[in-house]
Design a protein around this motif. Structure first.
Motif, PDB file in Angstrom:
ATOM      1  N   ASP A   1      32.877  39.639  50.644  1.00 60.53           N
ATOM      2  CA  ASP A   1      32.275  38.637  51.520  1.00 60.53           C
ATOM      3  C   ASP A   1      33.348  37.802  52.216  1.00 60.53           C
ATOM      4  N   GLU A   2      33.004  37.274  53.376  1.00 62.60           N
ATOM      5  CA  GLU A   2      33.938  36.416  54.107  1.00 62.60           C
ATOM      6  C   GLU A   2      34.244  35.117  53.358  1.00 62.60           C
ATOM      7  N   GLY A   3      33.418  34.763  52.377  1.00 67.68           N
ATOM      8  CA  GLY A   3      33.637  33.557  51.582  1.00 67.68           C
ATOM      9  C   GLY A   3      34.635  33.732  50.443  1.00 67.68           C
ATOM     10  N   TRP A   4      35.159  34.948  50.265  1.00 70.74           N
ATOM     11  CA  TRP A   4      36.117  35.228  49.185  1.00 70.74           C
ATOM     12  C   TRP A   4      37.438  34.509  49.454  1.00 70.74           C
ATOM     13  N   ILE A   5      37.965  33.860  48.429  1.00 72.44           N
ATOM     14  CA  ILE A   5      39.252  33.169  48.507  1.00 72.44           C
ATOM     15  C   ILE A   5      40.104  33.724  47.371  1.00 72.44           C
ATOM     16  N   PRO A   6      40.977  34.693  47.642  1.00 69.12           N
ATOM     17  CA  PRO A   6      41.738  35.356  46.577  1.00 69.12           C
ATOM     18  C   PRO A   6      42.520  34.409  45.670  1.00 69.12           C
ATOM     19  N   GLU A   7      43.017  33.308  46.224  1.00 72.76           N
ATOM     20  CA  GLU A   7      43.792  32.346  45.435  1.00 72.76           C
ATOM     21  C   GLU A   7      42.967  31.647  44.372  1.00 72.76           C
ATOM     22  N   LEU A   8      41.645  31.773  44.466  1.00 73.58           N
ATOM     23  CA  LEU A   8      40.763  31.073  43.532  1.00 73.58           C
ATOM     24  C   LEU A   8      39.964  32.025  42.647  1.00 73.58           C
ATOM     25  N   SER A   9      40.493  33.212  42.438  1.00 76.86           N
ATOM     26  CA  SER A   9      39.931  34.143  41.454  1.00 76.86           C
ATOM     27  C   SER A   9      41.014  34.319  40.395  1.00 76.86           C
ATOM     28  N   LEU A  10      40.807  33.685  39.248  1.00 75.56           N
ATOM     29  CA  LEU A  10      41.841  33.571  38.224  1.00 75.56           C
ATOM     30  C   LEU A  10      41.427  34.251  36.923  1.00 75.56           C
ATOM     31  N   VAL A  11      42.410  34.818  36.243  1.00 74.61           N
ATOM     32  CA  VAL A  11      42.184  35.443  34.940  1.00 74.61           C
ATOM     33  C   VAL A  11      43.063  34.761  33.894  1.00 74.61           C
ATOM     34  N   ALA A  12      42.645  34.864  32.638  1.00 73.02           N
ATOM     35  CA  ALA A  12      43.375  34.273  31.513  1.00 73.02           C
ATOM     36  C   ALA A  12      43.870  35.365  30.583  1.00 73.02           C
ATOM     37  N   ASP A  13      45.131  35.245  30.162  1.00 69.70           N
ATOM     38  CA  ASP A  13      45.722  36.115  29.139  1.00 69.70           C
ATOM     39  C   ASP A  13      45.310  37.571  29.285  1.00 69.70           C
ATOM     40  N   GLY A  14      45.859  38.241  30.264  1.00 67.28           N
ATOM     41  CA  GLY A  14      45.374  39.581  30.566  1.00 67.28           C
ATOM     42  C   GLY A  14      44.061  39.358  31.279  1.00 67.28           C
ATOM     43  N   VAL A  15      42.982  39.720  30.652  1.00 69.10           N
ATOM     44  CA  VAL A  15      41.673  39.379  31.206  1.00 69.10           C
ATOM     45  C   VAL A  15      40.697  39.118  30.055  1.00 69.10           C
ATOM     46  N   ILE A  16      40.944  38.019  29.323  1.00 65.95           N
ATOM     47  CA  ILE A  16      39.972  37.602  28.305  1.00 65.95           C
ATOM     48  C   ILE A  16      39.014  36.576  28.898  1.00 65.95           C
ATOM     49  N   GLY A  17      39.311  36.156  30.125  1.00 63.21           N
ATOM     50  CA  GLY A  17      38.446  35.228  30.827  1.00 63.21           C
ATOM     51  C   GLY A  17      38.698  35.313  32.317  1.00 63.21           C
ATOM     52  N   HIS A  18      37.725  34.852  33.088  1.00 62.74           N
ATOM     53  CA  HIS A  18      37.813  34.910  34.549  1.00 62.74           C
ATOM     54  C   HIS A  18      36.990  33.768  35.135  1.00 62.74           C
ATOM     55  N   VAL A  19      37.486  33.209  36.231  1.00 64.55           N
ATOM     56  CA  VAL A  19      36.742  32.198  36.991  1.00 64.55           C
ATOM     57  C   VAL A  19      36.981  32.457  38.471  1.00 64.55           C
ATOM     58  N   VAL A  20      35.994  32.118  39.268  1.00 66.57           N
ATOM     59  CA  VAL A  20      36.138  32.302  40.714  1.00 66.57           C
ATOM     60  C   VAL A  20      35.442  31.158  41.447  1.00 66.57           C
ATOM     61  N   CYS A  21      36.068  30.740  42.540  1.00 64.42           N
ATOM     62  CA  CYS A  21      35.454  29.831  43.497  1.00 64.42           C
ATOM     63  C   CYS A  21      35.419  30.547  44.839  1.00 64.42           C
ATOM     64  N   THR A  22      34.317  30.409  45.537  1.00 59.04           N
ATOM     65  CA  THR A  22      34.172  31.007  46.857  1.00 59.04           C
ATOM     66  C   THR A  22      33.720  29.938  47.846  1.00 59.04           C
ATOM     67  N   ARG A  23      33.813  30.272  49.119  1.00 56.46           N
ATOM     68  CA  ARG A  23      33.461  29.316  50.165  1.00 56.46           C
ATOM     69  C   ARG A  23      31.969  29.043  50.157  1.00 56.46           C
ATOM     70  N   GLY A  24      31.657  27.771  50.092  1.00 56.09           N
ATOM     71  CA  GLY A  24      30.301  27.295  50.244  1.00 56.09           C
ATOM     72  C   GLY A  24      30.305  26.207  51.299  1.00 56.09           C
ATOM     73  N   TYR A  25      29.147  25.662  51.579  1.00 56.01           N
ATOM     74  CA  TYR A  25      29.046  24.636  52.620  1.00 56.01           C
ATOM     75  C   TYR A  25      28.039  23.570  52.225  1.00 56.01           C
ATOM     76  N   ILE A  26      28.356  22.332  52.583  1.00 52.91           N
ATOM     77  CA  ILE A  26      27.382  21.246  52.581  1.00 52.91           C
ATOM     78  C   ILE A  26      27.115  20.997  54.050  1.00 52.91           C
TER      79      ILE A  26
END
Length: 177
Positions: A55-80
């Motif tokens: 999606d155009e809302g993908w922000i690669p800098e805000l897709s993060l993994v922990a210790d290899g990949v035991i966890g993951h978080v992502v933020c994407t573009r939204g709007y108010i």
């Protein structure tokens, strides 16, 4: 090792776990899918992340993994309204590593990265009891309304600077859930 443990017990100092949080790479995609499916018991979240990557809302800098990949978080573009902000989620931690600080580390890392990138706000849907420790408050306090009215008791915002109130919308793939 036993002497160090006894010393920490005697002094009341806790053992601190060091964890590497980094940006996801293409080699992590299958592992992210696996950890997300395990964390959400094969819900739609892993498929959502795959759709968000396209999606155009993908922000690669805000897709993060922990210790290899035991966890993951992502933020994407939204709007108010027309103001660009971030939508956080999903965040997932492998069940064998839950309640060990992985989610906390991912939250601090992604919020720090969002603020460093100059983002004005992060919006999420989740437990107020959990996310308030990261500075989230009920979005209604800021005049921000959820896409689905029934979400309001769980709809939260973390502001880095002032944003106008109004209706929030996630990246388009969230509409397919």
């Amino acid at each position: 090792m036993a002497a160090k443990t006894r010393w920490r017990a005697a002094t009341g100092l806790a053992t601190v776990r060091v964890m590497l949080i980094r940006r996801e790479t293409p080699a992590d995609i299958d592992a992210i899918r696996t950890v997300t499916n395990l964390a959400f018991k094969d819900g739609p979240e892993a498929g959502l992340i795959d759709q968000l990557r396209e999606d155009e809302g993908w922000i690669p800098e805000l897709s993060l993994v922990a210790d290899g990949v035991i966890g993951h978080v992502v933020c994407t573009r939204g709007y108010i309204g027309e103001v660009p902000v971030l939508g956080l989620g999903p965040i997932s931690v492998h069940p064998d590593h839950q309640r060990a600080g992985v989610g906390k580390a991912l939250m601090h890392a992604v919020l720090g990265a969002a603020e460093a990138l100059g983002e004005p706000a992060v919006i999420l849907l989740g437990s107020p009891g959990y996310y308030s420790r990261f500075g989230f408050r009920m979005a209604a306090e800021f005049g921000i309304t959820p896409p689905v009215a029934e979400w309001e008791p769980y709809f939260q915002a973390r502001l880095f600077r002032e944003v106008p109130g109004g209706a929030f919308r996630y990246a388009e793939p969230f509409n397919r859930l």
